[in-house]
Design a protein around this motif. Sequence first.
Motif, PDB file in Angstrom:
ATOM      1  N   UNK A 156       0.813  -1.221   0.000  1.00 23.88           N
ATOM      2  CA  UNK A 156       0.000   0.000   0.000  1.00 23.88           C
ATOM      3  C   UNK A 156       0.839   1.261   0.000  1.00 23.88           C
ATOM      4  N   UNK A 157       2.135   1.136   0.293  1.00 27.09           N
ATOM      5  CA  UNK A 157       2.999   2.319   0.286  1.00 27.09           C
ATOM      6  C   UNK A 157       3.647   2.554  -1.077  1.00 27.09           C
ATOM      7  N   UNK A 158       3.418   1.647  -2.021  1.00 27.50           N
ATOM      8  CA  UNK A 158       3.929   1.878  -3.366  1.00 27.50           C
ATOM      9  C   UNK A 158       3.114   2.978  -4.033  1.00 27.50           C
ATOM     10  N   UNK A 159       3.722   3.637  -4.990  1.00 29.15           N
ATOM     11  CA  UNK A 159       3.049   4.744  -5.665  1.00 29.15           C
ATOM     12  C   UNK A 159       2.216   4.224  -6.819  1.00 29.15           C
ATOM     13  N   UNK A 160       1.668   5.147  -7.614  1.00 29.00           N
ATOM     14  CA  UNK A 160       0.799   4.749  -8.727  1.00 29.00           C
ATOM     15  C   UNK A 160       1.596   4.014  -9.790  1.00 29.00           C
ATOM     16  N   UNK A 161       0.921   3.213 -10.632  1.00 24.13           N
ATOM     17  CA  UNK A 161       1.643   2.506 -11.706  1.00 24.13           C
ATOM     18  C   UNK A 161       2.454   3.441 -12.593  1.00 24.13           C
ATOM     19  N   UNK A 162       1.944   4.642 -12.866  1.00 23.35           N
ATOM     20  CA  UNK A 162       2.690   5.583 -13.714  1.00 23.35           C
ATOM     21  C   UNK A 162       3.977   6.035 -13.036  1.00 23.35           C
ATOM     22  N   UNK A 163       3.899   6.312 -11.742  1.00 18.35           N
ATOM     23  CA  UNK A 163       5.095   6.748 -11.017  1.00 18.35           C
ATOM     24  C   UNK A 163       6.109   5.619 -10.920  1.00 18.35           C
ATOM     25  N   UNK A 164       5.648   4.385 -10.675  1.00 18.87           N
ATOM     26  CA  UNK A 164       6.574   3.252 -10.595  1.00 18.87           C
ATOM     27  C   UNK A 164       7.193   2.951 -11.954  1.00 18.87           C
ATOM     28  N   UNK A 165       6.414   3.120 -13.007  1.00 13.88           N
ATOM     29  CA  UNK A 165       6.958   2.925 -14.360  1.00 13.88           C
ATOM     30  C   UNK A 165       8.046   3.954 -14.658  1.00 13.88           C
ATOM     31  N   UNK A 166       7.816   5.212 -14.273  1.00 15.97           N
ATOM     32  CA  UNK A 166       8.820   6.261 -14.513  1.00 15.97           C
ATOM     33  C   UNK A 166      10.113   5.936 -13.773  1.00 15.97           C
ATOM     34  N   UNK A 167      10.000   5.421 -12.538  1.00 16.05           N
ATOM     35  CA  UNK A 167      11.200   5.064 -11.776  1.00 16.05           C
ATOM     36  C   UNK A 167      11.941   3.899 -12.429  1.00 16.05           C
ATOM     37  N   UNK A 168      11.200   2.918 -12.930  1.00 16.82           N
ATOM     38  CA  UNK A 168      11.833   1.783 -13.621  1.00 16.82           C
ATOM     39  C   UNK A 168      12.565   2.247 -14.880  1.00 16.82           C
ATOM     40  N   UNK A 169      11.925   3.130 -15.631  1.00 26.22           N
ATOM     41  CA  UNK A 169      12.549   3.616 -16.859  1.00 26.22           C
ATOM     42  C   UNK A 169      13.818   4.399 -16.547  1.00 26.22           C
TER      43      UNK A 169
END
Length: 600
Positions: A156-169
Amino acid sequence: MSIRRLPEHLVNRIAAGEVVERPASALKEIVENALDAGATRVAVRLSNGGLDRIEVSDDGSGMDSADMALALERHATSKMPDDAIENVATLGFRGEALPSIASVARLSIDSRPRGADGWNRTVDNGQLVAEGPAALPPGTRVTVEQLFGKVPARRKFLRSPKAEYAACLDVVRRLAMAHPAVAFSVEHDGRRVLGVQGGEAREDRVASLTDRQLADNHVIVSLERDGVQLSGVASLPTYNRGVGDHQYLFVNGRPVKDRLLIGALRGAYADMLARDRHPVVALFLDVPAHEVDVNVHPAKTEVRFRDPALIRGMIVSGLRRALDAEGFRSVQQADAAGLAAWKPEPLSPTPIGSMPIFEAAAGLSGSVPASYSQFAPSGFADRRASFLTPPPQARAEPAAAPAPEAHSFPLGVARGQVARTYIVAEAEDGLVIVDQHAAHERLTLERMRRAMEGQGVASQALLLPEVVELDEPACDRLEARIAELKDFGLDLERFGPSAMLVRAVPAMLGQSDVQGLVTDLADDLAAYDSALSLKERLDLVAATMACHGSVRAGRVLSVAEMNALLREMEVTPRSGQCNHGRPTWVKLGHGDIEKLFGRK
């Protein structure tokens, strides 16, 4: 309460909390393993920003079944042949990543060494659920599904899919910059979002992963000192961003985020960028293993240098040398919005006989010579008084000598002045427009620096000392810097609790606004004094003084003064940008001019 040993599954989850913070952390560890395995191609596939699935395929050396079993045990690694952790040369070495990820997700590894059969091993939140033969080309494929799926407190402390995708990229982008010999690709939800070929030059790889325009607006950084080598790519000061997320720093091929390095970047661009603008840089430090500690952070994103002053000095001087070598160069790509503003507009119809073309061209404002009357329309003499308006007047100077050839100088020769602010010059390859205030501000700063390196800045005593009233804290700050300011030619002394007495100003500033100068210096010291080193503080003082001593917009310059300014710009380092990072000149190439007139 008695001391007890924690169970293995809980130990792994605690380790996962340090190493695996989010999908990007897991992705970073897996890609680093691929690079350590000698991969020349790394393919990443993500689903829902990495929250649902992360897949990394490589063509590295691969693992057999026995190595794969060991790889999923804590603190088991192939990257340390002996116990000398200080000599580690690989990206990963702790042996925590794979078992930590496997304790909080479903982890599947398929791997095949060259000349052997493939093998699969699948672990679901710490429990082995499957293993057996696998069919795949030589290399390794690692799949992570439902990260923290069974740890809702972490999920539940993870951010939105878009924010996590940006970090992965961002993770893949940084690793791809550090390894230009390796091909990388990224797919997100079936869509290809990144792809670079292996074997690229470092500057080309950096430009392809940041902004293509960087390829035309960068300098190459190269410096070696005491066994430490600095290389990389840095943008011209006039090519900058509003946030600092395009600053990439690497130590021995490892992406790091280090306060020391960030501070060095700020110092290198201190007087070339506005304080809310940031350069685009990718710097690579190769440091002997015994001079850097890479084991100070579980995720290996921070390092500690044995000699931090050496590293900081190298970054500042390396960047300065590279930027100084570019002289007056500035970002010169044609701005699409600027060109679009040049539009032909229809002229309003002119009443017949109101102003014949021959009269406008002649610039007549008085009586019409008799020689023109034969061409005038009927009744012209009666109507010209009511329709004729005086033509615009322009300044002209008698030519004291033949105008120099435009091709003789990079910035061309002055042809005029617009709005008492911009110098218009003709160069061999186009039209050059110079902001006279911004250009002279930079030239004044560089003169002041040269004077400081010599015998100091000459001062000019005021006929009557001037009192500048400030609040008491501002006066305290200025009083503490009186000796430093005197080296710049500014002679101050305290004049009561809330005033400063100005006895002399730098001679090169001419007729400057003393009140504004002292007030601005006090404001700058309030904002940045405690955060800056002595060198940076002196640069700040010099930049503030130079701004007050430069040719202001609105001043009429003679042609000789304009050309003198252009010539000095051509031989002065960093004259392509003012002290705040704005360009001092732009060029409209012949091709751009032809487009405006529909010739191309």
